[in-house]
Design an enzyme around this catalytic site. Structure first.
Site, PDB file in Angstrom:
ATOM      1  N   ARG A 224       0.813  -1.080   0.169  1.00  0.00           N
ATOM      2  CA  ARG A 224       0.054  -0.077   0.066  1.00  0.00           C
ATOM      3  C   ARG A 224       0.966   1.151  -0.185  1.00  0.00           C
ATOM      4  O   ARG A 224       1.966   1.170   0.620  1.00  0.00           O
ATOM      5  CB  ARG A 224      -0.854  -0.009   1.514  1.00  0.00           C
ATOM      6  CG  ARG A 224      -1.866  -1.040   1.200  1.00  0.00           C
ATOM      7  CD  ARG A 224      -3.021  -0.774   0.370  1.00  0.00           C
ATOM      8  NE  ARG A 224      -4.264  -1.794   0.336  1.00  0.00           N
ATOM      9  CZ  ARG A 224      -4.139  -2.735  -0.597  1.00  0.00           C
ATOM     10  NH1 ARG A 224      -3.425  -3.059  -1.730  1.00  0.00           N
ATOM     11  NH2 ARG A 224      -5.250  -3.551  -0.407  1.00  0.00           N
ATOM     12  N   HIS A 272      -0.576   0.274 -10.026  1.00  0.00           N
ATOM     13  CA  HIS A 272      -1.120  -0.579  -9.087  1.00  0.00           C
ATOM     14  C   HIS A 272      -1.761  -1.948  -9.741  1.00  0.00           C
ATOM     15  O   HIS A 272      -2.827  -2.387  -9.899  1.00  0.00           O
ATOM     16  CB  HIS A 272      -2.661  -0.172  -8.343  1.00  0.00           C
ATOM     17  CG  HIS A 272      -3.020  -0.862  -7.210  1.00  0.00           C
ATOM     18  ND1 HIS A 272      -3.481  -0.297  -6.016  1.00  0.00           N
ATOM     19  CD2 HIS A 272      -2.764  -2.112  -6.745  1.00  0.00           C
ATOM     20  CE1 HIS A 272      -3.797  -0.919  -5.012  1.00  0.00           C
ATOM     21  NE2 HIS A 272      -3.471  -2.149  -5.497  1.00  0.00           N
TER      22      HIS A 272
END
Lengths: 309, 309
Positions: A224, A272
């Site tokens: 993250r 991502h």
């Protein structure tokens, strides 16, 4: 069974199509068109708005559509008192491991330098070590971390893991907690973060961590964005403490065009994409979960909200 | 034993130091300071000048310092009538396999696109398949090709090989000769060339090959520059027949700065670094060869000059 489907990505229609293909008896409602909230049995969600669960007084399960539940826990302050599950798809773990192996090979074999040499048409070869001579450190040893470790180890890298609790059966050395961190970092030339995001792990990739790694090391963040203190990374690249980074996740996604990360010559930004979901295999996992709920069987991959994963 | 050491790379001194470290009894003369050529027992060479062997009337072995002997056979029209050996170092084969796996992951996971998106700060994700769904075709199944095949297969790719003669014991489908080529190409999304360079294989990567591959395929050339017809590659990238290429070898090395390959957005040029030699492990192989010569034992990895490998 009545299911609400919500995702902050642009993929809700594809999820619904695959769900109905694999389980035609489901009634799948795309958020925000959810009808009467009291009818909803299950919510499938990714980074939900805080009011998603309003009025769902018969809800039985929240199934997150990704490996981490941090987006749910942080965006929705008060959650309904029902089980929360994360998505554990072996294909996603394998895809994460592909990403991490690619990043490791990139730095080990200096493909980062060769990419930079293209623009100057520069023919210069760089010596390199072989995998057993390269310490790769994986932070996190859950479903994803253990797959990453297995793949890198199979490829011959000198792998160790860092985690919160001892794993006596692990196939690589495991360093535990704050006490184990210095020794773990000292042996790590390529640091790979696949930790869950919790209050304890937020901002863990900071100056203190980089300063304990050998000079000229590399960072891979596939967990993250909030794990990384970006200004500390930029300083470490400036001083040569770190020699390169490959980043897949960011505190604000999409990463703003103005971010200095995009054009930094020693940073490779990917959008991502490390563990992009395979709708077919992920849906199979979710359908299995829904069947278990129908039959009253134990649910899979439940999360402890207090622990954060 | 008196050994002459010659290499067109900038590495002769490093080779000599490592040879003397592992075999202090050797007398290693760096070309062109070779003293009396009649005294020389063995030549270790890489892309030698045509007159290197003049006067070496007691020569017993030519040991090439790389996996391919094409540089020797093409540069020296008349060779002394002594055995010729190529260098087969398992570490080099492993390094070649690392390169080929990196290239395969690069195209499979669209890291080529993500690199291009950096300059525009473009956040766009691309779906991708999983390894079992991706046909990877390896041309060449010798010491290097079989290692490449093993590594890619272990990683789950749908691998096949193309070679000159049947390999009944191979662990993947093997397509043989001109007859087997069309079916091999039709199943190949990522084509990897690790063939030896011979008159039969020169210019094999040409328009006819590209046209038989699925639209949007990829090429990896880690063998010799002469295998590839560069204008045909550029056309295939132009029409979309090929979607990308990773090239490590070129007919003229260093690749001239003026080459259009350097700055082509769909080509990644690396400076002949796929199988960069590890001096320590390669020298161990050479020292073993010299000991065998001393003891009159069978020599390793002899080449048939007529066949070219």
């Amino acid at each position: 069974m009545k299911v609400v489907l919500q995702t902050s990505w642009n993929t809700a229609a594809a999820w619904r199509a695959e769900l109905l293909r694999q389980a035609p008896d489901l009634e799948v409602r795309l958020w925000p068109e959810i009808g009467d909230p009291a009818e909803i049995d299950v919510v499938l969600c990714w980074q939900p708005p805080p009011d998603l669960f309003a009025g769902m007084r018969n809800l039985r399960l929240i199934q997150v559509l990704g490996a981490g539940v941090d987006g749910l826990l942080r965006k929705v302050p008060v959650l309904p008192p029902v089980p929360i599950a994360r998505l554990v798809d072996p294909v996603m773990a394998q895809r994460m491991a592909e990403y991490c192996l690619y990043a490791t090979l990139r730095f080990h074999r200096r493909f980062d330098l060769y990419e930079r040499q293209l623009a100057q048409a520069r023919w210069e070869r760089h010596q390199h070590l072989d995998p057993p001579e390269i310490g790769v450190g994986v932070m996190g040893l859950g479903a994803i971390g253990s797959t990453v470790v297995r793949v890198l180890r199979q490829f011959g890298y000198n792998v160790a893991a860092w985690t919160r609790s001892p794993h006596p059966d692990a196939e690589v050395p495991v360093f535990v907690g704050g006490e184990g961190l210095p020794a773990f970092l000292a042996r790590t030339r390529i640091l790979i973060c696949v930790l869950p995001l919790t209050p304890e792990t937020a901002s863990i990739l900071d100056r203190r961590v980089f300063e304990q790694m050998p000079r000229g090391s590399y960072l891979v963040n596939a967990a993250r964005g909030e794990h990384l203190v970006v200004p500390h990374l930029l300083s470490a690249l400036e001083t040569g403490r770190l020699e390169g980074a490959m980043l897949d996740v960011f505190a604000h996604e999409p990463l703003p065009k103005s971010s200095p990360l995009w054009r930094h010559p020693k940073i490779f930004v990917t959008p991502h994409t490390a563990g992009i979901t395979n709708p077919r295999t992920a849906t199979a996992v979710i359908v299995e979960q829904l069947r278990r709920l129908e039959r009253g069987e134990p649910l899979l991959h439940l999360v402890d909200p207090a622990r954060g994963y």
